[in-house]
Design a protein around this motif. Structure first.
Motif, PDB file in Angstrom:
ATOM      1  N   GLU A  31       0.695  -1.188   0.220  1.00  0.00           N
ATOM      2  CA  GLU A  31       0.243  -0.102   0.120  1.00  0.00           C
ATOM      3  C   GLU A  31       0.993   1.187   0.028  1.00  0.00           C
ATOM      4  O   GLU A  31       1.786   1.483   0.972  1.00  0.00           O
ATOM      5  CB  GLU A  31      -0.801  -0.070   1.249  1.00  0.00           C
ATOM      6  CG  GLU A  31      -1.896   1.167   1.094  1.00  0.00           C
ATOM      7  CD  GLU A  31      -2.388   1.525   2.582  1.00  0.00           C
ATOM      8  OE1 GLU A  31      -1.788   1.168   3.743  1.00  0.00           O
ATOM      9  OE2 GLU A  31      -3.540   1.936   2.534  1.00  0.00           O
ATOM     10  N   PHE A  33       0.457   4.387   0.470  1.00  0.00           N
ATOM     11  CA  PHE A  33       0.295   5.435   1.599  1.00  0.00           C
ATOM     12  C   PHE A  33       1.113   5.004   2.750  1.00  0.00           C
ATOM     13  O   PHE A  33       1.468   5.758   3.706  1.00  0.00           O
ATOM     14  CB  PHE A  33      -1.252   5.624   2.001  1.00  0.00           C
ATOM     15  CG  PHE A  33      -1.942   6.326   0.773  1.00  0.00           C
ATOM     16  CD1 PHE A  33      -1.393   7.408   0.191  1.00  0.00           C
ATOM     17  CD2 PHE A  33      -3.272   6.198   0.733  1.00  0.00           C
ATOM     18  CE1 PHE A  33      -2.222   7.882  -0.805  1.00  0.00           C
ATOM     19  CE2 PHE A  33      -4.166   6.634  -0.298  1.00  0.00           C
ATOM     20  CZ  PHE A  33      -3.651   7.572  -0.855  1.00  0.00           C
ATOM     21  N   THR A  34       1.290   3.791   3.139  1.00  0.00           N
ATOM     22  CA  THR A  34       1.789   3.438   4.145  1.00  0.00           C
ATOM     23  C   THR A  34       2.871   2.187   4.116  1.00  0.00           C
ATOM     24  O   THR A  34       3.705   2.327   5.050  1.00  0.00           O
ATOM     25  CB  THR A  34       0.803   2.364   5.126  1.00  0.00           C
ATOM     26  OG1 THR A  34       0.331   1.329   4.412  1.00  0.00           O
ATOM     27  CG2 THR A  34      -0.514   3.248   5.449  1.00  0.00           C
ATOM     28  N   ARG A  36       2.730  -0.707   4.022  1.00  0.00           N
ATOM     29  CA  ARG A  36       2.622  -2.205   4.436  1.00  0.00           C
ATOM     30  C   ARG A  36       2.136  -2.977   3.268  1.00  0.00           C
ATOM     31  O   ARG A  36       1.501  -2.420   2.233  1.00  0.00           O
ATOM     32  CB  ARG A  36       1.458  -2.148   5.587  1.00  0.00           C
ATOM     33  CG  ARG A  36       0.371  -1.971   4.899  1.00  0.00           C
ATOM     34  CD  ARG A  36      -0.867  -2.238   6.251  1.00  0.00           C
ATOM     35  NE  ARG A  36      -2.366  -1.954   5.619  1.00  0.00           N
ATOM     36  CZ  ARG A  36      -3.170  -2.723   5.195  1.00  0.00           C
ATOM     37  NH1 ARG A  36      -2.645  -3.980   4.866  1.00  0.00           N
ATOM     38  NH2 ARG A  36      -4.141  -2.429   4.483  1.00  0.00           N
ATOM     39  N   THR A 319      -3.880  10.725   2.857  1.00  0.00           N
ATOM     40  CA  THR A 319      -3.736   9.620   2.462  1.00  0.00           C
ATOM     41  C   THR A 319      -5.168   9.080   2.583  1.00  0.00           C
ATOM     42  O   THR A 319      -5.434   7.779   2.647  1.00  0.00           O
ATOM     43  CB  THR A 319      -3.031   8.584   3.709  1.00  0.00           C
ATOM     44  OG1 THR A 319      -3.471   9.023   4.644  1.00  0.00           O
ATOM     45  CG2 THR A 319      -1.424   9.246   3.376  1.00  0.00           C
ATOM     46  N   GLY A 364       3.356  10.441   4.557  1.00  0.00           N
ATOM     47  CA  GLY A 364       3.611   9.157   3.910  1.00  0.00           C
ATOM     48  C   GLY A 364       4.844   9.045   3.459  1.00  0.00           C
ATOM     49  O   GLY A 364       5.428   9.988   3.282  1.00  0.00           O
TER      50      GLY A 364
END
Ligand code: NAP
Length: 517
Positions: A31, A33-34, A36, A319, A364
């Motif tokens: 992802e 934005f993060t 992860r 985000t 981010g």
């Protein structure tokens, strides 16, 4: 709105067209934005491409035998499914690209426009057309379109759904099968459409998506396909053009751009400044048709710059999986590095930062502020090279003539935008710009959305066009069928050549007076 759950991505993995009997390496998709992990996709191989083409060729024969109207109905059903599933599709796009919601919606709208336009025009465009024959009455001549066979589509990461599936729609409609290679960073955007296309009535093996590296899966597709549709960098486009040239297959490429906007002294500056924010920073500037150069007549340059910079500074980065933000993230470390390098290079050589200029890891890991520079020169990397990020340079110019000359001073020629005192002045300037599309009183969106008109680039920006009749017919081979009636071209009834040939010449000379000549 939260990011889609892991189970969604696990399911999408199952739509990758790889040989289930073979072991495959996996690639983790994050992802943006993060950072992860969202899930994993198999890394396709050349053997997967061979198998996919075998299946695709079998499916294509049956599909091509169906009337164009029936294929168009399938596309209409797909369009309705995209509308019904739009929120899910936008979640998937946002998760793997990091773009703002409204930029994800641009992709969905692009799919809807393309499906509707091509479904509407295909039965007529693909039908048989009569044309005047060589000799009146003696020849009945008609042109029809045959599909190419299996079309390869290689897509980039920036508009990953629109540029993979959107470009597959006309190819399918023309009676072809399609094998898609999405960018390695964004496979889910393509995979999420496979099931929708099946539900709409596209046979299972007719459209296959194979994730994997360009140098392996992409190369194998170029070596196997009957036509190549590519979107990406000019450098890769050149490589693929050479490969297609060696194989003597058709090739269409939508490549990079260094797109200019011109603002003249009579323009509505409030409107132009507001629209320029969207034109420059859609998908954080990672859009082939977004604006990277602003030429403003000196008489209004200060006023325009003040309004534009204020609007840029007010843009909200974030985000969210909703419409509350204006600008999202860059997609990768590589993109962040390029933008950071272009800004550092420009400022070290004398450019001034009017807005932005910094990475924003507080929002981010891959965010960069929308950045406006002045006093940029050709000695700076961002002067002539495409940044493909949230960076725009603003140049005051003496008059419209200088604006046009500088706008055209590039090896690219994709899109341009004009803001003038009147629509008529805007159109006059547009005619003199070396760009495949020009938007008067807008940035880029209506040019893309005008699906009935050709879209593409001049110079280093591309070969061929998407959209418009050519966007469909390029996926076909025209075939001319001529039926000869009554008399052949050989002299009949024992007439000598000496009398017959002048008679043919007399017909040929008179033929220009016949209707349709
Ligand atoms: P890119 O590096 O050319 O990659 C685009 C696609 O080509 C990816 O799927 C990539 O695969 C594949 N690829 C790379 N090398 C290949 C090879 N040797 N053989 C076959 N396939 C290969 O472009 P990008 O940097 O991702 O995209 C950004 C560029 O695209 C910008 O210049 C932008 O302006 C342009 N673009 C143009 C348009 C347009 O409509 N004109 C639209 C969007 C983007 P992997 O990366 O997965 O290995």
């Amino acid at each position: 709105m939260p990011v889609p759950e892991a189970a969604v991505f696990e399911r999408l993995r199952g739509f990758a067209a790889v040989d289930a009997n073979q072991e495959h390496a996996s690639r983790t998709i994050n992802e943006v934005f993060t950072g992860r992990a969202l899930g994993e996709v198999p890394v396709g191989t050349a053997a997967d491409v061979t198998l996919a083409f075998e299946k695709a060729r079998a499916a294509q024969r049956e599909w091509a035998a169906r009337p164009a109207r029936e294929r168009a109905e399938v596309l209409e059903r797909y369009r309705a499914l995209v509308v019904d599933n739009r929120e899910y599709l936008m979640d998937v796009i946002q998760a793997e690209t990091g773009k703002a919601r409204w930029a994800a919606q641009e992709e969905i709208m692009g799919l809807i426009f393309a499906a509707r336009y091509f479904a509407r025009v295909a039965p007529q465009l693909l039908g048989s057309h009569k044309v005047p024959g060589a000799f009146p009455i003696l020849n009945r001549t008609a042109v029809r379109s045959q599909p190419k066979g299996v079309v390869g589509v290689i897509a980039p990461w920036n508009y990953p759904m629109l540029l993979s599936i959107g470009d597959s729609l006309p190819a399918l409609l023309a009676g072809n099968a399609v094998v898609v290679k999405p960018d390695s960073q964004t496979p889910y955007s393509s995979l999420s459409n496979v099931e929708l296309l099946w539900q709409a009535g596209v046979p299972k093996d007719l459209l296959q998506v194979i994730p994997g590296p360009g140098g392996v899966v992409g190369t194998a597709i170029v070596e196997a396909c009957d036509y190549m549709m590519f979107t990406g960098s000019s450098a890769t486009g050149r490589t693929l053009a050479e490969q297609c040239g060696r194989r003597l297959i058709g090739f269409s490429a939508e490549l990079g751009g260094k797109n200019p906007m011109i603002v003249t002294r009579g323009a509505n500056l409030n409107k132009a400044a507001k629209a320029a924010v969207r034109a420059c920073f859609s998908n954080a500037g990672q859009l082939c048709i977004s604006i990277e150069r602003l030429y403003v007549e000196r008489a209004v340059a200060d006023e325009f710059t003040e309004k534009f910079v204020a609007a840029v500074k007010a843009a909200k980065l974030g985000t969210a999986y909703d419409y509350s933000t204006d600008i999202g993230s860059l997609i990768s470390e590589a993109q962040l590095e390029t933008v950071t390098k272009h800004v550092a290079d420009a400022t070290s050589k004398g450019a001034k930062v009017l807005a932005g200029g910094n990475a924003r890891p507080d929002i981010g890991p891959l965010f960069f502020e929308p950045t406006v520079l002045s006093e940029v020169t050709d000695a700076m990397e961002c002067g002539r090279d495409e940044t493909f990020g949230p960076l725009v340079s603003i140049y005051p110019v003496a008059d419209v003539e200088e604006a046009i000359a500088r706008a055209n001073d590039t090896d690219y020629g994709l899109n341009a935008s004009v803001w003038a005192a009147s629509k008529a002045e805007g159109e006059r300037i547009a005619e003199r710009l070396h760009a495949g599309t020009v938007c008067v009183d807008e940035g880029y969106a209506p040019a893309w959305g005008s699906t009935g008109a050709p879209m593409g680039g001049m110079g280093l920006s591309g070969v061929g066009r998407r959209h418009g009749p050519d966007g469909l017919l390029k996926f076909t081979e025209p075939q001319t069928v001529v039926v000869t009636r009554f008399l052949n071209l050989d002299a009949p009834w024992g007439i000598s050549q000496e009398r017959w040939q002048p008679f043919l010449m007399a017909i040929a000379r008179g033929i220009r007076f016949l209707p349709g000549r």
